[in-house]
Design a protein around this motif. Structure first.
Motif, PDB file in Angstrom:
ATOM      1  N   GLU A  58       1.177  -1.161   0.141  1.00  0.00           N
ATOM      2  CA  GLU A  58      -0.470   0.393   0.319  1.00  0.00           C
ATOM      3  C   GLU A  58       1.033   1.404   0.069  1.00  0.00           C
ATOM      4  OE1 GLU A  58      -2.190  -0.187   3.617  1.00  0.00           O
ATOM      5  OE2 GLU A  58      -2.908  -2.480   3.157  1.00  0.00           O
ATOM      6  N   GLU A  59       0.451   1.987  -0.593  1.00  0.00           N
ATOM      7  CA  GLU A  59       1.228   3.009  -1.533  1.00  0.00           C
ATOM      8  C   GLU A  59       1.025   4.447  -1.307  1.00  0.00           C
ATOM      9  OE1 GLU A  59       4.283   3.673  -3.439  1.00  0.00           O
ATOM     10  OE2 GLU A  59       3.878   1.991  -4.659  1.00  0.00           O
ATOM     11  N   ALA A  60       1.262   5.897  -1.069  1.00  0.00           N
ATOM     12  CA  ALA A  60       0.006   6.879  -1.249  1.00  0.00           C
ATOM     13  C   ALA A  60       0.519   7.226  -2.705  1.00  0.00           C
ATOM     14  CB  ALA A  60       0.537   7.906   0.031  1.00  0.00           C
ATOM     15  N   VAL A  61      -0.228   8.368  -3.716  1.00  0.00           N
ATOM     16  CA  VAL A  61      -0.206   8.245  -4.837  1.00  0.00           C
ATOM     17  C   VAL A  61       0.038   9.946  -4.992  1.00  0.00           C
ATOM     18  CG1 VAL A  61      -1.100   7.836  -7.344  1.00  0.00           C
ATOM     19  CG2 VAL A  61      -1.288   6.748  -5.618  1.00  0.00           C
ATOM     20  N   ALA A  62       1.504  10.131  -4.742  1.00  0.00           N
ATOM     21  CA  ALA A  62       1.519  11.555  -4.874  1.00  0.00           C
ATOM     22  C   ALA A  62       1.196  12.401  -6.146  1.00  0.00           C
ATOM     23  CB  ALA A  62       3.531  11.402  -5.435  1.00  0.00           C
ATOM     24  N   ASP A  63       1.001  13.704  -5.621  1.00  0.00           N
ATOM     25  CA  ASP A  63       0.362  14.201  -6.964  1.00  0.00           C
ATOM     26  C   ASP A  63      -0.610  13.725  -7.159  1.00  0.00           C
ATOM     27  OD1 ASP A  63       2.487  16.158  -6.504  1.00  0.00           O
ATOM     28  OD2 ASP A  63       3.797  14.868  -8.046  1.00  0.00           O
ATOM     29  N   ALA A  64      -1.892  12.893  -6.800  1.00  0.00           N
ATOM     30  CA  ALA A  64      -3.194  12.114  -7.448  1.00  0.00           C
ATOM     31  C   ALA A  64      -4.393  12.601  -6.007  1.00  0.00           C
ATOM     32  CB  ALA A  64      -2.687  11.056  -8.262  1.00  0.00           C
TER      33      ALA A  64
END
Length: 158
Positions: free
Chosen positions: A63-69
Motif C-alpha cells: 500500500e502506498e500514497a499516490v503522489a500528486d494524485a
C-alpha cells in the motif's frame, strides 16, 4: 474505521456478488461452507482451503500514497492486488478450457472498475459515500494456474 480495509472488503464483496451473477454454478466448499468460489486468501484458516481448483483467491500487497494524485483534502492510496486461480492438473483434463472460462469470469466481474465504498466491519454494512476504483488485471499464465494482478485505489481520508 480503516478506509483501506473497507476498500479491500468492498472490492471483495463486489467481485463475489458479480461472480454469483456471472456463473452461479461456480461454487466450492471453503472452510466447511458451500459458497461462491471466491475467498480472501488472508482470511482462510486451512492451507487446504488455499489450493482448491476453480476458486478465485484475492490477496493484497503493498500500500502506498499516490503522489500528486490526491483528491482535494484527501490522500489517494494504491494497493497492489492479485487474484489467483487454478484448475485440476490431470492428464487429458480440460484444464485449459476451465482456465479460459475462469479468465472470462474474472474479467467480466472486474467491470465496471469501481464500486461503492462500504464498511463491512460491523454486522450491517454501512455505505461511506465514496467509491473505490481499480485497474483491469494483467493475467499471467503459470501452467494450470493463473494470476491477475491489478491496482486498487481509495481516498484514504474521510
Amino acid at each position: 474505521m480503516n478506509r483501506i480495509q473497507a476498500a479491500k472488503d468492498s472490492l471483495y464483496v463486489a467481485l463475489r456478488d458479480r461472480l454469483q451473477v456471472i456463473n452461479p454454478n461456480r461454487i466450492a466448499l471453503i472452510g466447511g461452507t458451500t459458497r461462491i468460489a471466491i475467498a480472501m486468501e488472508a482470511a482462510l484458516q486451512s492451507e487446504a482451503d488455499k489450493t482448491i481448483p476453480g476458486v478465485f483467491y484475492v490477496s493484497f500487497g503493498k500500500e502506498e500514497a499516490v503522489a500528486d494524485a490526491a483528491p482535494a483534502g484527501g490522500v489517494l492510496v494504491k494497493v497492489e492486488c492479485i487474484v489467483k486461480y487454478g484448475a485440476v492438473a490431470i492428464p487429458n483434463s480440460h484444464a485449459e478450457a476451465d482456465l479460459s472460462e475462469m479468465d472470462g469470469e474474472l474479467l467480466a466481474a472486474m467491470m465496471p472498475t469501481t464500486t461503492g465504498l462500504s464498511d463491512y466491519s460491523q454486522t450491517n454494512s454501512a455505505a461511506l459515500g465514496d467509491r473505490v476504483y481499480w485497474t483491469m488485471p494483467l493475467i499471467t499464465d503459470k501452467g494450470v494456474e493463473r494470476a491477475g494482478g491489478f491496482v486498487l485505489f481509495v481516498n484514504a481520508s474521510s
